[in-house]
Design an enzyme around this catalytic site. Structure first.
Site, PDB file in Angstrom:
ATOM      1  N   HIS A   1      -8.455   1.420  -3.836  1.00  0.00           N
ATOM      2  CA  HIS A   1      -9.313   0.947  -2.586  1.00  0.00           C
ATOM      3  C   HIS A   1      -9.936   2.205  -2.214  1.00  0.00           C
ATOM      4  O   HIS A   1      -9.215   3.241  -1.588  1.00  0.00           O
ATOM      5  CB  HIS A   1      -8.662   0.759  -1.245  1.00  0.00           C
ATOM      6  CG  HIS A   1      -9.489   0.221  -0.234  1.00  0.00           C
ATOM      7  ND1 HIS A   1      -8.967   0.214   1.108  1.00  0.00           N
ATOM      8  CD2 HIS A   1     -10.724   0.454   0.144  1.00  0.00           C
ATOM      9  CE1 HIS A   1      -9.520  -0.084   2.057  1.00  0.00           C
ATOM     10  NE2 HIS A   1     -10.856   0.218   1.613  1.00  0.00           N
TER      11      HIS A   1
ATOM     12  N   GLY B   1       1.179  -2.045   4.118  1.00  0.00           N
ATOM     13  CA  GLY B   1       1.546  -0.640   4.013  1.00  0.00           C
ATOM     14  C   GLY B   1       2.933  -0.396   4.848  1.00  0.00           C
ATOM     15  O   GLY B   1       3.885  -0.576   4.296  1.00  0.00           O
ATOM     16  N   SER B   2       2.679  -0.171   6.113  1.00  0.00           N
ATOM     17  CA  SER B   2       3.805  -0.015   6.950  1.00  0.00           C
ATOM     18  C   SER B   2       4.793  -1.053   6.810  1.00  0.00           C
ATOM     19  O   SER B   2       6.096  -1.026   6.746  1.00  0.00           O
ATOM     20  CB  SER B   2       3.410   0.355   8.306  1.00  0.00           C
ATOM     21  OG  SER B   2       2.309  -0.635   8.805  1.00  0.00           O
TER      22      SER B   2
ATOM     23  N   SER C   1       0.955  -1.177  -0.059  1.00  0.00           N
ATOM     24  CA  SER C   1       0.015   0.202  -0.074  1.00  0.00           C
ATOM     25  C   SER C   1       0.809   1.317  -0.153  1.00  0.00           C
ATOM     26  O   SER C   1       1.680   1.437   0.843  1.00  0.00           O
ATOM     27  CB  SER C   1      -0.926   0.093   1.223  1.00  0.00           C
ATOM     28  OG  SER C   1      -1.531   1.373   1.209  1.00  0.00           O
TER      29      SER C   1
ATOM     30  N   ASP D   1      -6.846  -6.241   4.642  1.00  0.00           N
ATOM     31  CA  ASP D   1      -6.000  -4.829   4.573  1.00  0.00           C
ATOM     32  C   ASP D   1      -6.222  -4.538   5.837  1.00  0.00           C
ATOM     33  O   ASP D   1      -7.184  -4.149   6.601  1.00  0.00           O
ATOM     34  CB  ASP D   1      -6.951  -3.980   3.561  1.00  0.00           C
ATOM     35  CG  ASP D   1      -6.278  -2.589   3.545  1.00  0.00           C
ATOM     36  OD1 ASP D   1      -5.204  -2.239   3.671  1.00  0.00           O
ATOM     37  OD2 ASP D   1      -7.101  -1.663   2.790  1.00  0.00           O
ATOM     38  N   GLY D   2      -5.017  -4.104   6.489  1.00  0.00           N
ATOM     39  CA  GLY D   2      -4.734  -3.560   7.780  1.00  0.00           C
ATOM     40  C   GLY D   2      -3.983  -4.174   8.662  1.00  0.00           C
ATOM     41  O   GLY D   2      -4.485  -5.427   9.102  1.00  0.00           O
ATOM     42  N   GLY D   3      -3.014  -3.664   9.103  1.00  0.00           N
ATOM     43  CA  GLY D   3      -2.233  -4.287  10.311  1.00  0.00           C
ATOM     44  C   GLY D   3      -1.478  -5.950   9.796  1.00  0.00           C
ATOM     45  O   GLY D   3      -1.224  -6.756  10.694  1.00  0.00           O
TER      46      GLY D   3
ATOM     47  N   MET E   1      -9.073   8.249  -0.253  1.00  0.00           N
ATOM     48  CA  MET E   1      -9.675   8.731   1.122  1.00  0.00           C
ATOM     49  C   MET E   1     -10.312  10.058   1.002  1.00  0.00           C
ATOM     50  O   MET E   1      -9.537  11.171   0.426  1.00  0.00           O
ATOM     51  CB  MET E   1      -8.991   8.740   2.288  1.00  0.00           C
ATOM     52  CG  MET E   1      -8.253   7.233   2.568  1.00  0.00           C
ATOM     53  SD  MET E   1      -7.674   7.329   4.287  1.00  0.00           S
ATOM     54  CE  MET E   1      -6.663   5.920   4.168  1.00  0.00           C
TER      55      MET E   1
ATOM     56  N   MET F   1     -11.556  -5.579   5.634  1.00  0.00           N
ATOM     57  CA  MET F   1     -10.906  -4.576   6.423  1.00  0.00           C
ATOM     58  C   MET F   1     -10.316  -5.395   7.774  1.00  0.00           C
ATOM     59  O   MET F   1     -11.511  -5.683   8.369  1.00  0.00           O
ATOM     60  CB  MET F   1     -11.453  -3.138   6.622  1.00  0.00           C
ATOM     61  CG  MET F   1     -11.815  -2.314   5.461  1.00  0.00           C
ATOM     62  SD  MET F   1     -10.213  -1.962   4.535  1.00  0.00           S
ATOM     63  CE  MET F   1      -9.165  -1.290   5.908  1.00  0.00           C
TER      64      MET F   1
ATOM     65  N   MET G   1     -12.183   4.635  -0.206  1.00  0.00           N
ATOM     66  CA  MET G   1     -12.619   4.941   1.027  1.00  0.00           C
ATOM     67  C   MET G   1     -13.298   6.390   0.847  1.00  0.00           C
ATOM     68  O   MET G   1     -13.293   7.302   1.457  1.00  0.00           O
ATOM     69  CB  MET G   1     -11.652   4.945   2.022  1.00  0.00           C
ATOM     70  CG  MET G   1     -11.371   3.508   2.423  1.00  0.00           C
ATOM     71  SD  MET G   1      -9.655   3.391   3.266  1.00  0.00           S
ATOM     72  CE  MET G   1      -8.776   3.461   1.940  1.00  0.00           C
TER      73      MET G   1
ATOM     74  N   GLY H   1      -8.716   4.256   7.206  1.00  0.00           N
ATOM     75  CA  GLY H   1      -8.358   5.624   7.542  1.00  0.00           C
ATOM     76  C   GLY H   1      -7.026   5.998   7.540  1.00  0.00           C
ATOM     77  O   GLY H   1      -6.518   6.972   7.184  1.00  0.00           O
ATOM     78  N   PHE H   2      -6.197   5.080   8.173  1.00  0.00           N
ATOM     79  CA  PHE H   2      -4.937   5.272   8.583  1.00  0.00           C
ATOM     80  C   PHE H   2      -4.136   3.863   8.477  1.00  0.00           C
ATOM     81  O   PHE H   2      -4.462   2.871   8.792  1.00  0.00           O
ATOM     82  CB  PHE H   2      -4.829   5.947   9.987  1.00  0.00           C
ATOM     83  CG  PHE H   2      -5.459   6.970  10.318  1.00  0.00           C
ATOM     84  CD1 PHE H   2      -4.857   8.151   9.755  1.00  0.00           C
ATOM     85  CD2 PHE H   2      -6.674   7.068  10.686  1.00  0.00           C
ATOM     86  CE1 PHE H   2      -5.623   9.485  10.073  1.00  0.00           C
ATOM     87  CE2 PHE H   2      -7.480   8.116  10.726  1.00  0.00           C
ATOM     88  CZ  PHE H   2      -7.118   9.480  10.525  1.00  0.00           C
ATOM     89  N   GLY H   3      -2.884   4.041   8.281  1.00  0.00           N
ATOM     90  CA  GLY H   3      -1.890   2.656   8.129  1.00  0.00           C
ATOM     91  C   GLY H   3      -1.265   2.790   9.581  1.00  0.00           C
ATOM     92  O   GLY H   3      -1.310   3.476  10.486  1.00  0.00           O
TER      93      GLY H   3
ATOM     94  N   ASP I   1      -4.848   3.698  -1.697  1.00  0.00           N
ATOM     95  CA  ASP I   1      -5.899   4.414  -0.844  1.00  0.00           C
ATOM     96  C   ASP I   1      -6.351   5.554  -1.242  1.00  0.00           C
ATOM     97  O   ASP I   1      -5.702   6.447  -0.960  1.00  0.00           O
ATOM     98  CB  ASP I   1      -5.422   4.154   0.424  1.00  0.00           C
ATOM     99  CG  ASP I   1      -5.283   2.598   0.975  1.00  0.00           C
ATOM    100  OD1 ASP I   1      -6.333   1.631   1.041  1.00  0.00           O
ATOM    101  OD2 ASP I   1      -4.118   2.440   1.537  1.00  0.00           O
TER     102      ASP I   1
ATOM    103  N   HIS J   1      -1.368  -1.405  -3.827  1.00  0.00           N
ATOM    104  CA  HIS J   1      -2.577  -0.840  -3.379  1.00  0.00           C
ATOM    105  C   HIS J   1      -2.836   0.533  -3.207  1.00  0.00           C
ATOM    106  O   HIS J   1      -1.805   1.144  -2.560  1.00  0.00           O
ATOM    107  CB  HIS J   1      -2.892  -1.620  -2.032  1.00  0.00           C
ATOM    108  CG  HIS J   1      -4.026  -1.337  -1.419  1.00  0.00           C
ATOM    109  ND1 HIS J   1      -5.208  -2.229  -1.634  1.00  0.00           N
ATOM    110  CD2 HIS J   1      -4.431  -0.622  -0.291  1.00  0.00           C
ATOM    111  CE1 HIS J   1      -6.276  -1.835  -0.928  1.00  0.00           C
ATOM    112  NE2 HIS J   1      -5.775  -0.676  -0.117  1.00  0.00           N
TER     113      HIS J   1
HETATM  114  C1  DX5 Z   1      -6.125   1.600   5.905  1.00  0.00           C
HETATM  115  C2  DX5 Z   1      -5.807   1.494   4.525  1.00  0.00           C
HETATM  116  C3  DX5 Z   1      -4.619   0.479   4.265  1.00  0.00           C
HETATM  117  C4  DX5 Z   1      -3.428   0.939   4.897  1.00  0.00           C
HETATM  118  C5  DX5 Z   1      -2.829  -0.554   5.254  1.00  0.00           C
HETATM  119  O1  DX5 Z   1      -7.364   2.312   5.973  1.00  0.00           O
HETATM  120  O2  DX5 Z   1      -6.883   1.058   3.634  1.00  0.00           O
HETATM  121  O3  DX5 Z   1      -4.516  -0.112   3.170  1.00  0.00           O
HETATM  122  O4  DX5 Z   1      -2.575   1.137   4.037  1.00  0.00           O
HETATM  123  O5  DX5 Z   1      -1.773   0.224   6.260  1.00  0.00           O
HETATM  124  P1  DX5 Z   1      -0.970  -1.106   7.097  1.00  0.00           P
HETATM  125  O6  DX5 Z   1      -0.704  -2.020   6.252  1.00  0.00           O
HETATM  126  O7  DX5 Z   1       0.223  -0.217   7.645  1.00  0.00           O
HETATM  127  O8  DX5 Z   1      -2.097  -1.336   8.111  1.00  0.00           O
HETATM  128 ZN    ZN Z   2      -6.696   0.040   1.751  1.00  0.00          ZN
END
Ligand code: DX5
Ligand code: ZN
Length: 228
Positions: free
Chosen positions: A66, A197-198, A10, A175-177, A37, A137, A68, A142-144, A35, A33
């Site tokens: 994606h 992402g991270s 991401s 997606d997420g964590g 928003m 999800m 949002m 909303g946030f990485g 995002d 990916h």
């Molecule tokens: C969060 C995004 C994710 C985000 C995931 O709302 O949809 O795609 O980039 O980031 P990580 O992998 O760091 O949780």
């Molecule tokens: Zn995403």
């Protein structure tokens, strides 16, 4: 299930001033990916169609958009027309998800549907017949960099059963964590596309991080085959 897990870094965690380079730093990524928003559907604001159009020219990696955003019934089609490989909308925001899927496919994209952690899937099993991708999800969107919510894996298991029984046919994406610590359990539950992402962009070597995640996902899938 594909033989090999697909990894979708991401770019939310990438350096936005160098997006083209950052996209191409993840050689070996299956999808990129993206995002989108709008500061309405989610509290954060990121990027929109002009950036996706520019990224499309800057990389050959298939773009996994994606959305949002509110009112995907109006906006999603533009991302398909811009050449996105897959366009995912949120079921919580969509007025007519079946029509969106048909429009996206007619425009040449794969159609994706996403559910927030608290949204149940049972009411949407028929709608999912029109989709190519389900994005579960595993954090509040909303946030990485947030913590993985393992409870959503019950939704993954439900849909994997439907796929195995031949009632659904789609990519099962999470997606997420997703990190080296969590990807194995997601793979074991039946996920085949992993957004990270991270865990990718904060690594010293993003391309190596993609390959490590893929190996851990492969091991999780193999473990699942053992007891399925
Ligand atoms: C969060 C995004 C994710 C985000 C995931 O709302 O949809 O795609 O980039 O980031 P990580 O992998 O760091 O949780
Ligand atoms: Zn995403």
């Amino acid at each position: 299930m594909p033989q090999s897990p697909l990894i979708a870094p991401s770019i939310l965690s990438a350096d936005f001033a160098r997006l083209g380079e950052e996209a191409n730093a993840v050689t070996g990524a299956d999808w990129l990916h993206v995002d989108v928003m709008d500061a309405h559907f989610v509290p954060n604001l990121t990027l929109g169609l002009p950036v996706v159009q520019a990224l499309r020219k800057a990389t050959d990696i298939p773009l996994d958009c994606h959305l949002m955003i509110d009112d995907p019934d109006r906006w999603a089609i533009g991302y398909a027309e811009a050449g996105a490989y897959n366009v995912t909308v949120h079921v919580e925001a969509a007025a007519d998800p079946v029509k969106i899927a048909k429009d996206l496919r007619a425009a040449g994209a794969k159609a994706g549907l996403s559910v927030k952690p608290g949204t149940p899937l049972e009411p949407y099993l028929d709608v999912l017949k029109h989709y190519d991708t389900l994005l579960v999800m595993s954090v509040e969107p909303g946030f990485g960099g947030q913590k993985f919510i393992a409870e959503v894996l019950s939704k993954v298991r439900l849909v994997r059963e439907q796929i195995t029984a031949g009632r659904l046919r789609l990519f099962l994406e999470i997606d997420g964590g997703i990190t080296e610590d969590t990807i194995g359990q997601a793979a074991e539950a039946g996920v085949d596309v992993f957004v990270a992402g991270s865990a990718v962009y904060e690594a010293d070597d993003p391309a190596a991080a993609v390959e490590r995640l893929r190996e851990l996902a492969r091991a999780g899938m193999a473990a699942a085959h053992g007891h399925r």
